[in-house]
Design a protein around this motif. Structure first.
Motif, PDB file in Angstrom:
ATOM      1  N   UNK A  86       0.814  -1.208   0.000  1.00  0.00           N
ATOM      2  CA  UNK A  86       0.000   0.000   0.000  1.00  0.00           C
ATOM      3  C   UNK A  86       0.846   1.256   0.000  1.00  0.00           C
ATOM      4  N   UNK A  87       0.588   2.134  -0.969  1.00  0.00           N
ATOM      5  CA  UNK A  87       1.272   3.430  -1.028  1.00  0.00           C
ATOM      6  C   UNK A  87       0.268   4.503  -0.613  1.00  0.00           C
ATOM      7  N   UNK A  88       0.275   4.799   0.682  1.00  0.00           N
ATOM      8  CA  UNK A  88      -0.743   5.696   1.223  1.00  0.00           C
ATOM      9  C   UNK A  88      -0.682   7.085   0.591  1.00  0.00           C
ATOM     10  N   UNK A  89       0.507   7.506   0.186  1.00  0.00           N
ATOM     11  CA  UNK A  89       0.639   8.854  -0.362  1.00  0.00           C
ATOM     12  C   UNK A  89       0.260   8.927  -1.845  1.00  0.00           C
ATOM     13  N   UNK A  90       0.060   7.773  -2.486  1.00  0.00           N
ATOM     14  CA  UNK A  90      -0.292   7.782  -3.905  1.00  0.00           C
ATOM     15  C   UNK A  90      -1.710   8.319  -4.092  1.00  0.00           C
ATOM     16  N   UNK A  91      -1.893   9.072  -5.173  1.00  0.00           N
ATOM     17  CA  UNK A  91      -3.216   9.640  -5.453  1.00  0.00           C
ATOM     18  C   UNK A  91      -4.236   8.537  -5.729  1.00  0.00           C
ATOM     19  N   UNK A  92      -3.735   7.401  -6.180  1.00  0.00           N
ATOM     20  CA  UNK A  92      -4.639   6.303  -6.557  1.00  0.00           C
ATOM     21  C   UNK A  92      -4.778   5.248  -5.460  1.00  0.00           C
ATOM     22  N   UNK A  94      -6.679   4.896  -2.766  1.00  0.00           N
ATOM     23  CA  UNK A  94      -8.043   4.433  -2.474  1.00  0.00           C
ATOM     24  C   UNK A  94      -8.660   3.685  -3.657  1.00  0.00           C
ATOM     25  N   UNK A  95      -8.306   4.097  -4.857  1.00  0.00           N
ATOM     26  CA  UNK A  95      -8.770   3.361  -6.037  1.00  0.00           C
ATOM     27  C   UNK A  95      -8.207   1.938  -6.005  1.00  0.00           C
ATOM     28  N   UNK A  96      -6.931   1.840  -5.656  1.00  0.00           N
ATOM     29  CA  UNK A  96      -6.309   0.518  -5.572  1.00  0.00           C
ATOM     30  C   UNK A  96      -7.002  -0.352  -4.552  1.00  0.00           C
ATOM     31  N   UNK A  97      -7.267   0.217  -3.382  1.00  0.00           N
ATOM     32  CA  UNK A  97      -7.988  -0.549  -2.353  1.00  0.00           C
ATOM     33  C   UNK A  97      -9.349  -1.005  -2.862  1.00  0.00           C
ATOM     34  N   UNK A  98     -10.038  -0.111  -3.553  1.00  0.00           N
ATOM     35  CA  UNK A  98     -11.376  -0.443  -4.064  1.00  0.00           C
ATOM     36  C   UNK A  98     -11.297  -1.595  -5.059  1.00  0.00           C
TER      37      UNK A  98
END
Lengths: 57, 141
Positions: free
Chosen positions: B105-111, B113-117
């Motif tokens: 998980x890259x928490x600072x990445x803009x994407x 939450x999209x990745x988590x989804x």
């Protein structure tokens, strides 16, 4: 790539595809259901996004 | 003159080979969980099986590419634990990603939450696919 609309559209495509294939048996029905679901996903997202301009959370 | 009085009706879907006994049904469910679409392929639903076999791992892969996180089973945080259960739905792909060290998980990445989804929904959809295979195995569909 950080295009929110792009990832939203790709997400809507895959979810619609899986649901349409899961819920319907004939290709014609699957195509119809999938297209409707995809349109609803993208349309609802665009509508909500547009509404958030005058009504930000 | 009527032509072909018999055999006019044909099944809409590909004929399935239902596994009637409990062990057979359990194996179908296990295969369906481990390999998305595997249960459908095992039951003769090739078209559906191939779509699941391709679409769900692609969704899972996109989730990893976007910097999504494979959540830990932290039962003190119920939502995190539920997300972990959903991630686990991807079957072998989940274990392969864990083994290869992906899904931090890259928490600072803009994407992020999209990745988590993508990761969570891929797992949840595979649970639905598994339930569908279960119904087919019991000859309910």
């Amino acid at each position: 790539m950080a295009s929110h609309v792009l990832w939203l559209t790709i997400f809507a495509f895959f979810v619609s595809l899986v649901f349409a294939v899961l819920l319907r048996d004939t290709p014609r029905e699957q195509l119809r259901t999938g297209a409707m679901m995809f349109g609803a996903f993208v349309g609802a997202a665009l509508l909500l996004g547009w509404l958030m301009v005058p009504f930000p959370l | 003159m009527a032509a072909g009085g018999k055999g006019g009706a044909k099944p809409a879907a590909a004929p399935a080979r239902p596994a009637r006994d409990g062990l057979g049904v359990a194996i179908v469910c296990l295969v369906s969980w481990l390999v998305p679409g595997g249960g459908h392929l095992q039951l003769g639903r090739r078209g559906k099986g191939l779509v699941f076999l391709i679409a769900l791992p692609v969704m899972f892969g996109i989730g990893l590419y976007l910097g999504g996180r494979l959540f830990p089973f932290a039962w003190s945080e119920p939502l995190v634990a539920l997300a972990a259960v959903a991630d686990l739905g991807a079957g072998l792909w989940y274990f392969a990603a864990r083994f290869a060290g992906y899904g931090g998980g890259q928490v600072v990445a803009a994407t992020y939450e999209y990745g988590n989804t993508f990761l969570i929904v891929a797992g949840l959809l595979n649970f639905l696919v598994m339930l569908d295979a279960f119904d087919i195995a019991l000859d309910r569909k």
